[in-house]
Design an enzyme around this catalytic site. Structure first.
Site, short mmCIF file in Angstrom:
data_model
loop_
_atom_site.label_atom_id
_atom_site.label_comp_id
_atom_site.label_asym_id
_atom_site.label_seq_id
_atom_site.Cartn_x
_atom_site.Cartn_y
_atom_site.Cartn_z
N GLY A 17 14.61 3.32 -5.99
CA GLY A 17 12.94 3.92 -6.51
C GLY A 17 12.40 4.74 -5.29
O GLY A 17 12.27 4.83 -3.84
N SER A 18 11.66 5.65 -5.85
CA SER A 18 10.68 6.76 -5.00
C SER A 18 9.68 5.64 -5.08
O SER A 18 9.08 4.65 -5.22
CB SER A 18 10.39 7.96 -6.15
OG SER A 18 11.21 8.53 -6.13
N GLY A 19 8.31 6.31 -4.09
CA GLY A 19 7.54 5.43 -3.23
C GLY A 19 7.13 4.55 -1.86
O GLY A 19 6.63 4.12 -1.39
N HIS A 20 7.92 5.21 -1.29
CA HIS A 20 8.55 4.57 -0.35
C HIS A 20 9.03 5.82 1.13
O HIS A 20 9.46 5.05 2.34
CB HIS A 20 10.10 3.79 -0.61
CG HIS A 20 10.24 2.06 -0.87
ND1 HIS A 20 8.81 1.47 -1.28
CD2 HIS A 20 11.10 2.75 -2.14
CE1 HIS A 20 9.66 1.23 -1.62
NE2 HIS A 20 10.49 0.97 -2.69
N HIS A 73 7.94 -3.64 -2.91
CA HIS A 73 6.72 -3.22 -4.49
C HIS A 73 6.02 -4.29 -4.71
O HIS A 73 5.70 -4.60 -5.47
CB HIS A 73 7.96 -3.24 -5.29
CG HIS A 73 9.38 -2.51 -5.24
ND1 HIS A 73 10.40 -3.36 -4.27
CD2 HIS A 73 9.53 -1.60 -5.03
CE1 HIS A 73 11.44 -2.25 -4.35
NE2 HIS A 73 10.89 -1.32 -4.42
#
Lengths: 333, 203
Positions: free
Chosen positions: A55-58, A220
């Site tokens: 996922g994105s956001g890391h 997350h």
């Protein structure tokens, strides 16, 4: 929600566009889908390709580690969501230099399903693949269930070692074995102080009362081992480092690489305060730090907190860490 | 069954199956996140489109593989990925088959069931689509003609749904409900039953 974004829906595509504009010499998109990124010189003939994703956001995970001596390609999904099997397959085709492709990514259900399906698609086109899962978060499962652990910042070590092995021309079996060996000798634990706000929902990734911290948090915002009042930096380091030493079974004379990782909103100064105590703990127990990495390697948007990873070293693993690498977010040698 | 017939039958079946999307959504909303309806609907639409784009020379294996890819990408849910992986595993049993017999259908279904068990880390009695698929594969051992084969398959799939309804879900989001899942038919196994019923009515 105070964020520097245009619209929540465009957020992922626009930061990807920014990376492409900033680093055209290092990374490129092989097709129309900008969620698929490969190193600019892909495919490298005769060399194993390494595809990662999630996922994105890391950031710098996952896109930040595409380049020479690291991963060859990446497929990313929406914030905290898996990429599709088609995107992973597209990255696979683009980096296949005829020596097969290693899938190296964190152990999360949706990612596993989509990478496995991409492996099926690759198999139909006679591209051999192998899979190694990052599963370094010791807080997510006890040692006897370590195969079920989720993957967090410590996957950086596996990228570095497997990427170096692929770069020097190792076979798919060898690169996979090296990645597995590094995963096996990596342990991470994190602490959360404040959640991130998810751009699409405007909701916090987890709830935490003022003045409290979550020990063992995932990237997350997954719950960890326990929640308690905020402690001093030295106490936090004690809580994080000793379980890693115990999990890896490190004793006096052991050699390690240390990664102190910020989760997005925690300043570098605080990471160095953590490293200071980490250094004391390890030194007191006769453990030698051969390499240290301090900064943001795997974040959770603007989540506040940090994680500490240890990789037990031998000469082979150290040589692979020291090998040259160059990507948008990391360079070595 | 030759390639052209297989394509036509599959297209007709999926057109009928789409009518079950609301039922599956409601069932899944009780046990999971309710996205099974959209997975089945958008997946079926995508497969129909992919089949119509195939060359006339497409083999049964090509048909299965095109279906798998289309289904996986339409709505990339867990169920979509599991079904697509199962179809790809099934397609490998067909190799160069040009005329699909009941025995071929059984080999395909058995490979698909094994793949779902492995990928979904599920066992019989976990109350999933695997309970249905395994029973259908078993039911295809006896019959040799297509008519009695689909009848046997529907009986087996319906029986699997009925048999697992009183059970507690042990995989996926449904397992989080624990005893509250007792008494609700499994949405995945129900979807398989609706597919088979659509196959029979689509002829």
């Amino acid at each position: 929600m105070r964020k520097i974004i245009n619209t929540p829906e465009a957020f992922v595509d626009e930061f990807v566009e920014g990376i492409l504009l900033a680093h055209p010499d290092l990374v490129t998109t092989p097709g129309d889908d900008a969620r698929v990124l490969v190193r600019a010189d892909a495919p490298v003939a005769g060399h194993v390709g390494i595809v990662t994703g999630g996922g994105s956001g890391h950031l710098p995970l996952f896109k930040g580690y595409v380049g020479a001596g690291l991963c060859s390609g990446v497929a990313i999904g929406n914030v905290f969501s898996s990429p599709s099997s088609e995107q992973i397959f597209e990255a696979t085709k683009a980096v296949d230099g005829g020596a097969g492709v290693l899938y190296l990514y964190g152990n999360y259900g949706g990612d596993v399903l989509n990478f496995d399906l991409a492996a099926d698609l690759a198999d139909l086109e006679d591209i051999p693949t192998a899979t190694v899962l990052g599963r370094d978060d010791v807080a997510s499962q006890p040692n006897e269930r370590k195969l079920d652990r989720r993957g967090v910042a410590g996957i950086f070590f596996a990228y570095k070692a497997a990427g170096a092995a692929a770069e020097r021309g190792d076979s798919l079996e060898q690169v996979a074995a090296i990645a597995e060996d590094v995963v096996e000798h990596t342990a991470t634990m994190g602490i959360g102080l404040a959640p991130t706000i998810l751009p699409t929902t405007g909701k916090p990734s987890f709830e935490l009362p003022d003045g409290e911290m979550e020990i063992g948090i995932g990237i997350h915002g997954e719950p960890g081992i326990r929640r308690g009042p905020l402690e001093t930096a030295d106490e936090i380091a004690d809580h994080l480092v000793q379980p890693l030493i115990d999990d890896l079974g490190l004793t006096s004379g052991a050699r390690v690489a240390v990664l102190v990782n910020g989760l997005g909103a925690t300043p570098l100064e605080e990471l160095y305060v953590l490293f200071r105590r980490t250094h004391q703990i390890l030194t007191e127990q006769g453990i030698t730090i051969e390499r240290r990495y301090i900064g943001e390697f795997a974040t959770s948007l603007e989540m506040a907190g940090a994680s500490i990873s240890l990789l037990e070293l031998d000469d082979d693993r150290l040589a692979l860490l020291n090998a040259p690498a160059r990507s948008p977010f990391f360079g070595e040698g | 069954m030759q390639s052209g017939d297989l394509r036509a039958r599959l297209t007709a079946t999926l057109t009928v199956l789409i009518e079950s999307a609301d039922e599956l959504r409601d069932l899944d909303a009780q046990l999971g996140d309710g996205d099974l309806g959209i997975t089945v609907k958008s997946g079926s639409v995508a497969v129909i489109e992919a089949l119509s784009a195939l060359e006339d020379s497409a083999t049964p294996t090509d048909i299965a593989r095109a279906s798998a890819k289309a289904f996986a990408n339409a709505n990339p849910s867990t169920m979509a990925a599991l079904v697509a992986g199962a179809l790809l595993a099934g397609s490998k049993t067909w190799a160069d088959t040009t005329d699909v017999t009941v025995a071929d259908a059984r080999a395909f279904t058995a490979a698909a069931a094994d793949n779902i068990a492995q990928r979904g880390k599920t066992q019989l009695g976990d109350k999933t689509i695997y309970d249905g698929l395994a029973a259908v594969a078993e039911s295809l051992r006896g019959p040799t003609d297509a008519g009695s084969a689909i009848d046997a398959a529907i009986t087996a799939a319906a029986d699997a749904v009925e048999r697992t309804t009183p059970m507690q879900s042990r995989r996926g989001r449904a397992s989080w409900l624990q005893e509250r899942s007792v008494g609700i038919p499994d949405p995945g196994a129900t979807a398989l039953l609706r597919f088979l019923e659509a196959w029979r009515s689509a002829q």
